[in-house]
Enzyme design. Structure first.
Site, PDB file in Angstrom:
ATOM      1  N   HIS A 249      13.476   0.121   8.106  1.00  0.00           N
ATOM      2  CA  HIS A 249      12.172  -0.094   8.465  1.00  0.00           C
ATOM      3  C   HIS A 249      12.287   0.076  10.088  1.00  0.00           C
ATOM      4  O   HIS A 249      12.896  -0.257  10.759  1.00  0.00           O
ATOM      5  CB  HIS A 249      11.485  -1.490   8.137  1.00  0.00           C
TER       6      HIS A 249
ATOM      7  N   ASP B 133      17.786  -7.740   6.750  1.00  0.00           N
ATOM      8  CA  ASP B 133      16.209  -7.948   6.808  1.00  0.00           C
ATOM      9  C   ASP B 133      15.812  -8.114   5.484  1.00  0.00           C
ATOM     10  O   ASP B 133      15.921  -7.273   4.540  1.00  0.00           O
ATOM     11  CB  ASP B 133      15.864  -6.398   7.308  1.00  0.00           C
TER      12      ASP B 133
ATOM     13  N   GLN C 239      11.651  -7.382   2.102  1.00  0.00           N
ATOM     14  CA  GLN C 239      11.472  -6.759   0.701  1.00  0.00           C
ATOM     15  C   GLN C 239      12.188  -7.663  -0.297  1.00  0.00           C
ATOM     16  O   GLN C 239      12.141  -7.267  -1.383  1.00  0.00           O
ATOM     17  CB  GLN C 239      11.773  -5.542   0.793  1.00  0.00           C
TER      18      GLN C 239
ATOM     19  N   LYS D  90       4.672 -11.575   2.803  1.00  0.00           N
ATOM     20  CA  LYS D  90       5.209 -10.640   1.523  1.00  0.00           C
ATOM     21  C   LYS D  90       6.019 -11.695   0.518  1.00  0.00           C
ATOM     22  O   LYS D  90       6.403 -11.206  -0.704  1.00  0.00           O
ATOM     23  CB  LYS D  90       6.267  -9.959   1.903  1.00  0.00           C
TER      24      LYS D  90
ATOM     25  N   CYS E 244       6.355   3.251   7.505  1.00  0.00           N
ATOM     26  CA  CYS E 244       7.148   2.817   8.392  1.00  0.00           C
ATOM     27  C   CYS E 244       8.693   2.999   8.639  1.00  0.00           C
ATOM     28  O   CYS E 244       9.589   2.348   9.178  1.00  0.00           O
ATOM     29  CB  CYS E 244       7.016   1.202   8.919  1.00  0.00           C
TER      30      CYS E 244
END
Lengths: 427, 145
Positions: free
Chosen positions: A141, A218, A221, A244, A382
């Protein structure tokens, strides 16, 4: 047991409890799912952008503002003690959620973006020098590209990029070759927001650690779709966003190993992050407060704690099994649509379905779907370098969460057929 | 439900008019929407304050293609002042800021329902912003809305 993919799964439990998974009961927990959009029942399939909020989280926020609101860590009065306890309890919940060793390793930030910026600015500035290298992947991202780009430009360092195969999996052999004496950090996404690929993070971390290189993951997600155990993964930094994970916006988490965080300089200066201040110097506070300058998002953190309670009641291993089954159902249905091409078919995937339709622009597809109340994302997500890698300017993306059901997928497929009918050139 | 993607729009989208590079253009401008990568290049042949010829190239969604195609038809043969006025009217139409007399806009009134899809306003106006930039002699532009 732990799989090679760094997902803590209890397979026996999973099989057993998947039968009892009640998606309709989960749906009822989310007030927004019962509303209509453009006169049609909402079909919410934009969970990779943000998830909806269960009533438990909404109620917790209301309760906090109704009867507990005060500033924290400095009040001598009762309400401040209540708010401080609630805020720190939220930190402890995050610690247990991630299986971190201690709460001091949990820093509250605005979201994944700020977490990565914090590490780039603090750890990066201290450790990356001219000629050094930071390793990323093509599927990052922008928030896991640009902070490193800024750092590298400032320091005269280089970004090295792990390529992605046609199926959307990282090419690990290439990654291994990139790890070198000048590599100072590996920053890789746990799960791709555009492809759904679950990266083999355990292997990625093992290879980096073999050369003494720390790894930042990261997890934006990942956390809402699988159990995450930072201790088992042995990752050095882990970041995610509350919104999220069914929590409020504006709150997120940076996990860092205490030894690393201890050696880092503050990212921002202000109140709460200091022990004492004179005009000559300031003595910094202990972890994690050193990194939490100013009044934090107290309500957000408490709301995130409630969201963690919620997902743990449901069980992320059970949710993962449900989403995986639904992903399989959706993949089969979408592949049957003529002219539809899925982008991203990794063996290990979360419920993200990125697709393009022959001759149709994803934004037109997104708008026609929206007319039927089906909410998806259309665009580059993104991830412009990744879009370029796959030779598409943009994709349409449907993304699943623990409350989605087969009816949602059926509505998506119906709306896609409608989009084709409305938009396709007459033959 | 499909009032945004009416027959007329889809017909222009599939068969855009004046979709070519004009050889005698003396005013050109390009614009792109960084959000989706859509881009349009506009070629205008201006003679004595009159748009003698206008054409475009580029790639984008159906709304962009249709809006730009219909724009070229609407302004060809018009004075720069009338074309500029039409840019303003079209902008009002798709943003829903003011009620616009649909008579003045003619077939362009088909874009009225864009206002209900705010994320798509930029798609409808990109070509029009580019026209304004070309007429004002600004080579490239990124629209503000």
């Amino acid at each position: 047991m732990e799989t090679d993919w760094g997902i803590a799964t209890k397979e026996n439990n999973m099989v057993h409890s998947a039968a009892a998974y009640d998606v309709e009961r989960n749906r009822a927990d989310f007030p927004v799912l019962s509303r209509k959009v453009r006169g049609k029942p909402l079909v919410y399939l934009d969970n990779a952008a943000t998830t909806q909020k269960p009533k438990a989280v909404i109620d917790r926020l209301t309760e906090y503002y109704t009867s507990e609101n005060a500033n924290i860590h400095r009040g001598v009065h009762y309400l401040s003690e209540v708010a401080t306890a609630a805020y720190e309890e939220a930190r402890a919940k995050v610690q247990r959620f991630l299986h971190a060793v201690k709460p001091q390793e949990i820093v509250f930030v605005r979201g994944t973006t700020e977490a990565i910026n914090l590490v780039a600015n603090s750890y990066g500035r201290l450790n990356v020098e001219e000629g050094d290298e930071v390793i990323l992947s093509v599927m990052e991202h922008h928030s896991n590209i640009v902070p490193w780009q800024i750092l590298c430009q400032e320091k005269g360092a280089q970004l090295r990029v792990v390529p992605v195969a046609d199926d959307g999996e990282l090419i690990l052999e290439a990654y291994e070759k990139l790890l070198g004496p000048r590599t100072k950090l590996v920053a890789i996404t746990h799960v791709s927001n555009a492809l759904g690929t679950i990266n083999p993070v355990r292997e990625i971390i093992g290879l980096a650690h073999g050369k003494g290189i720390p790894v930042l993951l990261d997890g934006a997600q990942a956390v809402a779709h699988m159990p995450v155990d930072v201790l088992a993964l042995d990752c050095d930094f882990y970041s995610f966003s509350g919104h999220k994970l069914f929590g409020p916006t504006g709150i997120g988490v940076l996990y860092g190993k205490a030894a690393l965080l201890d050696a880092m300089l503050p990212y921002q200066g202000g109140g709460d992050m200091i022990r004492s201040v004179s005009f000559e110097k300031a003595a910094y506070n202990d972890l994690p407060f050193k990194f939490e300058a100013g009044t934090p998002n107290i309500a957000g953190a408490i709301g995130l704690g409630a969201a963690i309670d919620y997902v743990q009641r449901i069980g992320l291993d059970r949710a993962a099994a449900h989403e995986h089954e639904l992903l399989h159902y959706a993949t089969t249905k979408l592949c049957a649509v003529q002219g539809l091409q899925l982008v991203g078919s990794a063996r290990q995937k979360t419920g993200i379905l990125s697709f393009v339709l022959d001759g149709l622009h994803p934004h037109d597809v997104g708008t026609v779907l929206d007319m039927d109340g089906v909410a998806i994302r259309a665009g580059h997500h993104c991830t412009m370098p990744l879009m370029e890698r796959f030779g598409v300017p943009a994709t349409a993306r449907a993304s699943l969460a623990l409350y989605n059901n087969r009816e949602d997928v059926d509505a998506l497929v119906r709306a896609i057929h409608k989009a084709i009918e409305v938009l396709r050139r007459p033959t | 439900m499909t009032d945004l993607y009416q027959k007329l729009l889809m017909e222009h989208s599939h068969h855009p008019r004046n979709f070519r590079k004009a050889d005698h253009a003396n005013r050109t401008a390009e614009a792109s929407n960084p959000l989706c990568g859509d881009r349009v290049a506009l070629y205008v042949e201006l003679e004595g304050g009159i748009i003698e010829d206008i054409s475009f190239q580029g790639e984008g969604c159906a709304i962009l293609r249709a809006a730009t195609s219909m724009m070229t038809e609407a302004v060809k043969g018009k004075s720069t002042a009338d074309a500029q006025r039409l840019v303003g009217l079209f902008h009002c139409l798709v943003t829903g800021q003011d009620e616009v007399e649909s008579e003045e806009l003619g077939a362009l009134a088909a874009f009225g329902s864009v206002r209900y899809y705010p994320a798509r306003i930029k798609c409808a106006t990109l070509g029009w912003h580019t026209l304004r930039a070309a007429l004002e002699g600004k080579g490239a532009t990124v629209p503000a809305d």
